[in-house]
Design a protein around this motif. Structure first.
Motif, short mmCIF file in Angstrom:
data_model
loop_
_atom_site.label_atom_id
_atom_site.label_comp_id
_atom_site.label_asym_id
_atom_site.label_seq_id
_atom_site.Cartn_x
_atom_site.Cartn_y
_atom_site.Cartn_z
N ALA A 1 -5.82 -39.69 -53.13
CA ALA A 1 -6.47 -40.90 -53.63
C ALA A 1 -7.38 -40.60 -54.82
O ALA A 1 -7.64 -41.47 -55.65
CB ALA A 1 -7.28 -41.56 -52.51
N SER A 2 -7.86 -39.37 -54.93
CA SER A 2 -8.72 -38.98 -56.05
C SER A 2 -7.92 -38.70 -57.32
O SER A 2 -8.50 -38.58 -58.40
CB SER A 2 -9.54 -37.74 -55.69
OG SER A 2 -8.69 -36.61 -55.55
N GLY A 3 -6.60 -38.57 -57.20
CA GLY A 3 -5.76 -38.24 -58.33
C GLY A 3 -5.43 -36.76 -58.43
O GLY A 3 -4.59 -36.36 -59.25
N ASN A 4 -6.08 -35.91 -57.60
CA ASN A 4 -5.66 -34.51 -57.53
C ASN A 4 -4.27 -34.44 -56.93
O ASN A 4 -3.90 -35.28 -56.10
CB ASN A 4 -6.64 -33.70 -56.68
CG ASN A 4 -8.03 -33.62 -57.29
OD1 ASN A 4 -8.18 -33.68 -58.51
ND2 ASN A 4 -9.04 -33.52 -56.44
N PHE A 5 -3.50 -33.42 -57.30
CA PHE A 5 -2.14 -33.33 -56.76
C PHE A 5 -1.68 -31.89 -56.65
O PHE A 5 -2.26 -30.97 -57.25
CB PHE A 5 -1.17 -34.15 -57.62
CG PHE A 5 -1.03 -33.71 -59.06
CD1 PHE A 5 -0.03 -32.83 -59.45
CD2 PHE A 5 -1.89 -34.20 -60.03
CE1 PHE A 5 0.11 -32.43 -60.77
CE2 PHE A 5 -1.76 -33.82 -61.36
CZ PHE A 5 -0.76 -32.93 -61.74
N ILE A 6 -0.65 -31.72 -55.82
CA ILE A 6 -0.04 -30.41 -55.63
C ILE A 6 1.45 -30.51 -55.96
O ILE A 6 2.05 -31.58 -55.89
CB ILE A 6 -0.23 -29.88 -54.19
CG1 ILE A 6 0.38 -30.85 -53.16
CG2 ILE A 6 -1.69 -29.62 -53.89
CD1 ILE A 6 0.38 -30.31 -51.74
N VAL A 7 2.02 -29.37 -56.32
CA VAL A 7 3.47 -29.25 -56.50
C VAL A 7 3.91 -28.01 -55.74
O VAL A 7 3.32 -26.93 -55.91
CB VAL A 7 3.86 -29.12 -57.99
CG1 VAL A 7 5.38 -28.97 -58.12
CG2 VAL A 7 3.37 -30.31 -58.79
#
Length: 481
Positions: free
Chosen positions: A100-106
């Protein structure tokens, strides 16, 4: 510009090179202006895309894919490229998840191992190339998940040679303490016995500690498991005994609602758990359907995407948050040519700045929710009321029968609520901002009526001149006060 609520990545294989595209739609399945956009092209091979959207405003999203190297692209809700990212020089089967904060993982697999990298909301690297898998065999096809606390997990399958036959186990590993060196939890063995042809996916809530769910297929039937339980049990994905359930997908909201989709023969089906939303057939006129994907927003509306082998088209369909999962609209074709075996991936956003699970937890949360600005509307809705009264008049019996009073509650710069008509029929009402106007939408099954008033900082006024998309009589007016 209208706010994109359903965002879908798909491969256009009608020509060479293959084009990786994203289409975006509002809550009523109208294509957003400027979409579809082309993310990448590749000659002669599939790009195997993954997509995840920020469930709260501003509703950015990330697309990850592989064509040798692993790549990702961060986009605004309007489809503006914010950053292109070279995640890794090799690998395959990219999977991404955005909080929800816009942080992301790949995550991806390379050789016999699973890796994950993390990025902040601007696409800057937070950590890179962490080896997730600590199992000894051939680890493949990861699935990434993350919650609003920026805790994340990766599941994968481990391949075994069982007397000349490929069989698998499914594993998952959790991580906490987002930052340069996240803390790795213990790898959990989801399936202790060897299974056939697993297609596993993972998702998680924001409980403390988080509940991490994994779904998988085993020889024509699918299951899901809360891997965080002390004694986890395998629950059937389908609620219909004796039915097949293949190619399962799972999506879990921070507040713990579980959404499941799967293929039953040629049909795509979906349901929800906690609370229960009845299982139903999603696909309509399309046939030979495959590879469903499911997502939900903070209002607990949910959408399913899938591919039809019969016409090589991709479809999606949206559903209400009531106990029946009432369809909001029929199946919508993307106008795509997708012969890839993986199908489209859908992710939903909410026109709100705070999830429903936390909106009532504190006064500071309520203030955060009120500070968002509606996309495409002037001003700031921070001064608007948290609740509004709806007064209906002029609705003849035999149509909508909506004379009376209803109410709506704020979720960011969007208001929604339930209405019970004079005759006891239930409707849902929603006020959103689109094309510089406040739009009221009232739904009952496939009946959809809507009206607009000029945008002001708050959606107060008389909605009249409703347009009719169904049998509902649209003669009346609604005053918002």
């Amino acid at each position: 510009m209208a706010y994109a609520r359903n965002i879908i990545v798909w491969e256009d294989e009608s020509a060479n090179p293959v084009e990786l595209k994203v289409s975006a739609y509002d809550i009523n399945s109208n294509l957003i202006s400027g979409y579809p956009i082309t993310v990448a092209t590749n000659t002669g091979t599939t790009l195997r895309p993954s997509l995840s959207a920020q469930i709260t405003q501003p509703g950015n999203y990330v697309v990850a894919w592989d064509a040798g190297p692993i790549k990702a692209a961060l986009y605004s809700n309007a489809g503006v490229l914010l950053k292109s990212i070279d995640v890794d020089t090799g690998g395959a089967y990219a999977s991404t998840a955005m909080s929800a904060s816009g942080n992301f993982i790949v995550s991806w697999h390379q050789g016999n191992s699973i890796y994950v990298s993390g990025f902040d909301s601007s696409g800057n690297s937070v950590f890179s190339d962490i080896e997730v898998s600590d199992t000894a065999d051939n680890d493949q096809r990861p699935s990434a998940s993350i919650n609003s606390n920026d805790e994340f997990a990766v599941s994968w399958r481990e391949k075994y040679d069982d007397g000349g036959t490929n069989k698998f186990k499914v594993h998952v590993r959790p991580y906490t303490n987002w930052g340069a060196s996240p803390t790795a939890g213990t790898t959990r063995e989801v399936t202790s016995a060897l299974i056939k042809n697993p297609n596993s996916e993972s998702s998680m809530d924001a409980a403390s500690p988080a509940n991490i769910y994994v779904t998988w297929e085993d020889d024509g039937n699918s299951y899901y498991q809360n891997t965080s339980d002390a004694s986890p049990t395998n629950e059937p994905v389908s609620s219909e005994a004796g039915n097949s359930s293949r190619q399962p997908a799972i999506f879990v909201l921070d507040s713990g609602e579980i959404y499941l989709s799967f293929r039953d023969g040629s049909d795509i089906k979906a349901r929800a758990v906690n609370p229960t939303i009845a299982q139903q057939t999603v696909s309509q006129g399309s046939s030979s359907n495959r590879h469903p994907w499911i997502s939900a927003d903070n209002n607990k509306f949910f959408s399913v995407s899938w591919r039809s082998n019969s016409d090589d088209q991709d479809y999606f369909r949206g559903f209400d948050n009531d106990a029946s999962g009432t369809p909001i609209y029929g199946e919508t074709a993307l106008g795509s040519i997708d012969t890839d075996k993986f199908g489209p991936v859908i992710s939903m956003t909410s026109s709100s700045s705070l999830s429903s699970s936390s909106s009532s937890s504190s006064s500071s949360s309520s203030s955060s929710s009120s500070s968002a600005t509606p996309i495409g509307c002037p001003g700031d809705c921070a001064a608007c009321e948290d609740t509004y009264t709806l007064t209906f008049s002029g609705w003849p019996d035999g149509g909508c029968d909506l004379d009376g009073i209803g109410g709506m509650t704020r979720n960011g710069c969007e208001w929604s609520g339930s209405i019970t008509s004079d005759t006891g029929v239930s409707f849902t009402a929603e006020v959103t901002c689109a094309n510089d106007k406040w739009k009221m939408t009232i739904r009952k099954g496939f009946d959809v009526i809507s009206a607009e008033i000029p945008a002001t900082p708050c959606p107060v006024g008389t909605f009249a001149g409703f347009t009719n998309a169904g049998a509902c009589n649209a003669a009346g007016t609604v005053v918002v006060s």
